[in-house]
Design an enzyme around this catalytic site. Structure first.
Site, PDB file in Angstrom:
ATOM      1  CE  LYS A 277      -2.092  -0.581   3.985  1.00 13.04           C
ATOM      2  NZ  LYS A 277      -1.613  -1.877   4.469  1.00 13.04           N
TER       3      LYS A 277
ATOM      4  NE  ARG B 132       7.191  -2.802   6.055  1.00 12.69           N
ATOM      5  CZ  ARG B 132       5.884  -2.560   6.184  1.00 12.69           C
ATOM      6  NH1 ARG B 132       5.163  -2.200   5.141  1.00 12.69           N
ATOM      7  NH2 ARG B 132       5.307  -2.707   7.348  1.00 12.69           N
TER       8      ARG B 132
ATOM      9  NE  ARG C  71       2.215  -4.301  11.811  1.00 10.69           N
ATOM     10  CZ  ARG C  71       3.140  -4.223  10.840  1.00 10.69           C
ATOM     11  NH1 ARG C  71       4.234  -4.944  10.908  1.00 10.69           N
ATOM     12  NH2 ARG C  71       2.944  -3.428   9.824  1.00 10.69           N
TER      13      ARG C  71
ATOM     14  NE  ARG D 260       6.611  -0.256  10.194  1.00 12.58           N
ATOM     15  CZ  ARG D 260       5.387  -0.110   9.680  1.00 12.58           C
ATOM     16  NH1 ARG D 260       5.227   0.433   8.493  1.00 12.58           N
ATOM     17  NH2 ARG D 260       4.324  -0.509  10.345  1.00 12.58           N
TER      18      ARG D 260
ATOM     19  NE  ARG E  19      -3.731  -0.655  10.371  1.00 17.28           N
ATOM     20  CZ  ARG E  19      -2.647  -0.098   9.848  1.00 17.28           C
ATOM     21  NH1 ARG E  19      -2.696   1.094   9.294  1.00 17.28           N
ATOM     22  NH2 ARG E  19      -1.514  -0.741   9.862  1.00 17.28           N
TER      23      ARG E  19
HETATM   24  P1  AMP Z   1       1.257   1.209   9.382  1.00 14.56           P
HETATM   25  O1  AMP Z   1       2.494   1.984   9.099  1.00 14.56           O
HETATM   26  O2  AMP Z   1       0.092   1.656   8.533  1.00 14.56           O
HETATM   27  O3  AMP Z   1       1.470  -0.283   9.326  1.00 14.56           O
HETATM   28  O4  AMP Z   1       0.851   1.551  10.894  1.00 14.56           O
HETATM   29  C1  AMP Z   1       1.706   1.243  11.968  1.00 14.56           C
HETATM   30  C2  AMP Z   1       0.912   1.195  13.280  1.00 14.56           C
HETATM   31  O5  AMP Z   1       0.296   2.474  13.517  1.00 14.56           O
HETATM   32  C3  AMP Z   1      -0.224   0.192  13.322  1.00 14.56           C
HETATM   33  O6  AMP Z   1       0.196  -1.132  13.644  1.00 14.56           O
HETATM   34  C4  AMP Z   1      -1.113   0.811  14.403  1.00 14.56           C
HETATM   35  O7  AMP Z   1      -0.566   0.586  15.686  1.00 14.56           O
HETATM   36  C5  AMP Z   1      -0.995   2.304  14.109  1.00 14.56           C
HETATM   37  N1  AMP Z   1      -2.000   2.751  13.123  1.00 14.56           N
HETATM   38  C6  AMP Z   1      -1.768   3.221  11.862  1.00 14.56           C
HETATM   39  N2  AMP Z   1      -2.912   3.547  11.233  1.00 14.56           N
HETATM   40  C7  AMP Z   1      -3.907   3.281  12.128  1.00 14.56           C
HETATM   41  C8  AMP Z   1      -5.335   3.385  12.077  1.00 14.56           C
HETATM   42  N3  AMP Z   1      -5.985   3.823  10.984  1.00 14.56           N
HETATM   43  N4  AMP Z   1      -6.027   3.038  13.191  1.00 14.56           N
HETATM   44  C9  AMP Z   1      -5.412   2.599  14.293  1.00 14.56           C
HETATM   45  N5  AMP Z   1      -4.084   2.451  14.402  1.00 14.56           N
HETATM   46  C10 AMP Z   1      -3.333   2.777  13.334  1.00 14.56           C
END
Ligand code: AMP
Length: 212
Positions: free
Chosen positions: A15, A129, A168, A157, A90
């Site tokens: 994404k 990654r 996750r 990360r 999400r």
């Molecule tokens: P990502 O980089 O999109 O994988 O996001 C990393 C982390 O940020 C996730 O595992 C959540 O802990 C938090 N996070 C990101 N976007 C959201 C969202 N829309 N709602 C809730 N938590 C989020």
């Protein structure tokens, strides 16, 4: 006129990589809630302190807090001609809040791009990654290799480590996946097969299905 787009798909489906490129070529902002949270964490802001536990364990930040941050961002001037939301919504409540927020402004999401990658592939992708701490650029050691001269400074990360990836993925299936059907019902869902191809090919697949 740009579009209001949301990117859907499991963590590691690609994404972010696609969203960055689409945003650049369409000249609209890329809004990643994960990036916003990580930046606040790095800078030690009050928001960063508030979300730290969730990010480190791979759990979702509470809906209302997340939606408030997105609503704030979408009211900035650069969002007037469209944007690409990456990692948001999400959960169903987040998707519904976004719909209501936009409806209040006479707006809607015009495309929900779902990058479909089977679970078996996701785990391998996340473990490969890496990102550049200086530019934020994201690479994959197998599918999207970094230039050799920066290989030494790349970092993984914290939440891509194996102990967090399973949590996750579970959250993705239980809480996030239902929004694919939600956007299907709204008639804006665009499914894109996300495996067996590199980022350039996936990008072409997205352009093929996006409304003109
Ligand atoms: P990502 O980089 O999109 O994988 O996001 C990393 C982390 O940020 C996730 O595992 C959540 O802990 C938090 N996070 C990101 N976007 C959201 C969202 N829309 N709602 C809730 N938590 C989020």
């Amino acid at each position: 006129m740009g579009l209001r787009i949301v990117m859907l798909g499991a963590p590691g489906a690609g994404k972010g990589t696609q969203a960055v490129r689409m945003a650049q070529e369409m000249g609209i902002p890329h809004i990643s809630t994960g990036d916003i949270f990580r930046k606040n964490l790095r800078e030690g802001t009050p928001l960063g302190t508030q979300v730290q536990g969730y990010l480190n364990s791979g759990a979702l930040v509470p809906d209302q807090l997340t939606c408030d941050i997105v609503a704030d961002r979408l009211q900035q001037a650069d969002c007037a001609n469209g944007y690409i939301l990456d990692g948001f919504p999400r959960s169903l409540p987040q998707a519904e809040m976004l719909t209501r927020f936009l409806a209040g402004r006479g707006e809607k999401i015009e495309a929900a791009v779902n990058i479909d990658v089977p679970d078996e592939e996701i785990v391998g992708r996340l473990s490969a990654r890496r990102s550049d701490p200086d530019t934020g650029a994201v690479y994959n050691l197998k599918f999207n290799p970094p230039p050799p001269e920066i290989a030494d400074k790349l970092i993984q990360r914290e939440d891509d480590k194996p102990e967090t990836v399973q949590a996750r993925l579970k959250t993705y299936h239980e809480t996030t996946e239902p929004i694919i059907a939600y956007y299907g019902e709204q008639g804006v869902l665009l499914n894109v097969p996300g495996s067996n191809a590199g980022p350039d090919e996936i990008y072409r697949r997205i352009l093929d299905v996006l409304p003109a």
